[in-house]
Design an enzyme around this catalytic site. Structure first.
Site, PDB file in Angstrom:
ATOM      1  N   GLU A   1       4.371   6.625 -17.301  1.00  0.00           N
ATOM      2  CA  GLU A   1       3.617   6.266 -16.006  1.00  0.00           C
ATOM      3  C   GLU A   1       3.172   4.813 -15.870  1.00  0.00           C
ATOM      4  O   GLU A   1       3.402   4.138 -14.773  1.00  0.00           O
ATOM      5  CB  GLU A   1       2.442   7.243 -15.701  1.00  0.00           C
ATOM      6  CG  GLU A   1       1.778   7.113 -14.312  1.00  0.00           C
ATOM      7  CD  GLU A   1       0.531   8.005 -14.231  1.00  0.00           C
ATOM      8  OE1 GLU A   1      -0.143   7.654 -13.054  1.00  0.00           O
ATOM      9  OE2 GLU A   1       0.496   8.799 -14.882  1.00  0.00           O
TER      10      GLU A   1
ATOM     11  N   TYR B   1       8.838  -3.450  11.416  1.00  0.00           N
ATOM     12  CA  TYR B   1       8.633  -4.417  12.209  1.00  0.00           C
ATOM     13  C   TYR B   1       9.600  -4.904  13.311  1.00  0.00           C
ATOM     14  O   TYR B   1       9.402  -5.280  14.282  1.00  0.00           O
ATOM     15  CB  TYR B   1       8.435  -5.855  11.271  1.00  0.00           C
ATOM     16  CG  TYR B   1       6.944  -5.755  10.811  1.00  0.00           C
ATOM     17  CD1 TYR B   1       5.844  -5.844  11.473  1.00  0.00           C
ATOM     18  CD2 TYR B   1       6.835  -5.838   9.271  1.00  0.00           C
ATOM     19  CE1 TYR B   1       4.643  -5.739  11.025  1.00  0.00           C
ATOM     20  CE2 TYR B   1       5.802  -5.855   8.676  1.00  0.00           C
ATOM     21  CZ  TYR B   1       4.300  -5.901   9.557  1.00  0.00           C
ATOM     22  OH  TYR B   1       3.327  -5.833   9.034  1.00  0.00           O
TER      23      TYR B   1
ATOM     24  N   ASP C   1      -0.680  10.004 -17.380  1.00  0.00           N
ATOM     25  CA  ASP C   1      -2.115  10.242 -17.548  1.00  0.00           C
ATOM     26  C   ASP C   1      -2.268  11.962 -17.410  1.00  0.00           C
ATOM     27  O   ASP C   1      -1.617  12.604 -16.860  1.00  0.00           O
ATOM     28  CB  ASP C   1      -2.814   9.648 -16.446  1.00  0.00           C
ATOM     29  CG  ASP C   1      -2.933   7.863 -16.534  1.00  0.00           C
ATOM     30  OD1 ASP C   1      -2.705   7.375 -17.734  1.00  0.00           O
ATOM     31  OD2 ASP C   1      -3.123   7.366 -15.733  1.00  0.00           O
TER      32      ASP C   1
END
Length: 365
Positions: free
Chosen positions: A197, A98, A249
């Site tokens: 995770e 920004y 996962d």
């Protein structure tokens, strides 16, 4: 960061600007060379047992308007960093994006562009993003287990706490700068690390007392782990000699999470020796686990399939284990989450799955 590191950072950035000036002064078109940042250009470095950029190069120059704009943005970033060092300020990557709104032709087109250029500057200068006083939006790991941390707070005062006894169930939040001068680590009874995770599974292990029962140190990766998380895990492994395991996962994106911890991520391959823990072992959900533990599954999406096929050509996944598991997942067209283990009860993951996996690795005896 020490004054010495401040001085080194400013000196190296000054050399980059001087090089561009000298090329202009000699009537040359300014240019700089960078390694090609793709999986085609990552090679195994036997010195550190990690994957780093190879010899393929890309040339960044001012022969086009786009190239000149990129070089201009690089100079603006250097000026921005120099100002932060002089004023003892820091900035998030988002704030730098920004801030570029006031840079005229140096304005970034997207935050992806600004992030990439900050990483490019790391490569060219051989300094760290932390040396630039640039920090990510996301925070680092949550940690629970018996080790002791001494960290410098924002007032410059050292504070010491135990990551099991002196923290709430959410754990200790690791700051973006985890170097020794900021964060000192002392061993306790923790014997190994389980990097997890998902937040749900991290909370499950905490609630079930897995860290105390097995003398484990639990680290929440929060998905794709922040650099500070990977650096902290590496320090635990090297300084405290704690074996590292990664519990994710069972899908291609989670396999890449493990790869970033153990082998090094492609986008940060220039600092793999600083971030990666090559001895880390995978205890996440595999295609074999889906069958052996009779887990609920979801169908692979087209993006999942494309990602798995891409991993078969990724040199980080050339090991026989990974080739076999990826091909098996493609054949069954199924994936599974960590939480799928809850099919067998809320204690199943801590009473059966993890003890079995860790015993197979020799982590538990």
């Amino acid at each position: 960061m020490t004054n010495e590191r401040h001085d080194i950072t400013k000196e190296r950035l000054s050399k980059i600007t001087e090089s561009i000036y000298d090329q202009l002064n000699e009537g040359e078109i300014p240019a700089m060379n960078l390694p090609l940042r793709s999986k085609k250009n990552i090679e195994f470095d036997p010195r550190y047992n990690v994957w780093k950029y190879g010899s393929m190069q890309t040339n960044r120059n001012c022969k086009t308007a786009k190239g000149a704009a990129t070089m201009l943005k690089t100079l603006y970033i250097i000026d921005f960093i120099d100002l932060m060092i002089k004023t003892n300020k820091s900035s998030t990557l988002r704030e730098m994006y920004y801030n570029s709104e006031g840079w005229g032709y140096g304005k970034f087109s997207s935050q992806d562009e600004s992030n990439m250029m900050a990483e490019d500057l790391e490569i060219v200068s051989k300094c760290m993003r932390e040396d630039f006083k640039l920090r990510p939006e996301e925070d680092g790991a949550r940690v629970i287990g018996d080790i002791t941390i001494t960290a410098v707070n924002r007032k410059g005062v050292k504070q010491t706490l135990n990551c099991r006894d002196d923290v709430p169930d959410t754990g200790y939040g690791i700051p973006f700068n985890v170097e020794k001068e900021k964060v000192a680590i002392k061993p306790g009874t923790a014997k190994f690390v389980v990097a997890v995770e998902t937040g749900g599974m991290f909370d499950r292990l905490v609630e079930n007392g897995f860290d105390e029962k097995y003398n484990a140190l639990l680290v929440h990766l929060k998905g794709q782990p922040a650099r500070s998380t990977r650096r902290f895990i590496k320090r635990l492994n090297e300084e405290l000699r704690l074996p590292v395991t990664v519990f994710t996962d069972g899908d291609p994106w989670s396999f890449r999470i493990f790869a970033s911890v153990a082998y090094g991520a492609i986008k940060t391959a220039h600092i793999s020796d600083y971030l990666a823990t090559p001895t880390a072992q995978f205890i996440g959900i595999t295609a074999t686990d889906i069958l052996n533990y009779d887990l609920p599954t979801d169908k692979l999406s087209d993006k999942d399939i494309a990602a798995l096929k891409s991993e078969l050509s990724d040199p980080r996944f050339k090991d026989e284990f990974w080739v076999s598991e990826i091909e098996a997942m493609l054949a069954m067209k199924k994936k599974a989450e960590q939480q799928a283990l809850a099919k067998h009860g809320l204690d199943y993951v801590t009473d059966k799955y993890l003890p079995e996996k860790l015993t197979e690795l020799g982590t538990l005896r």
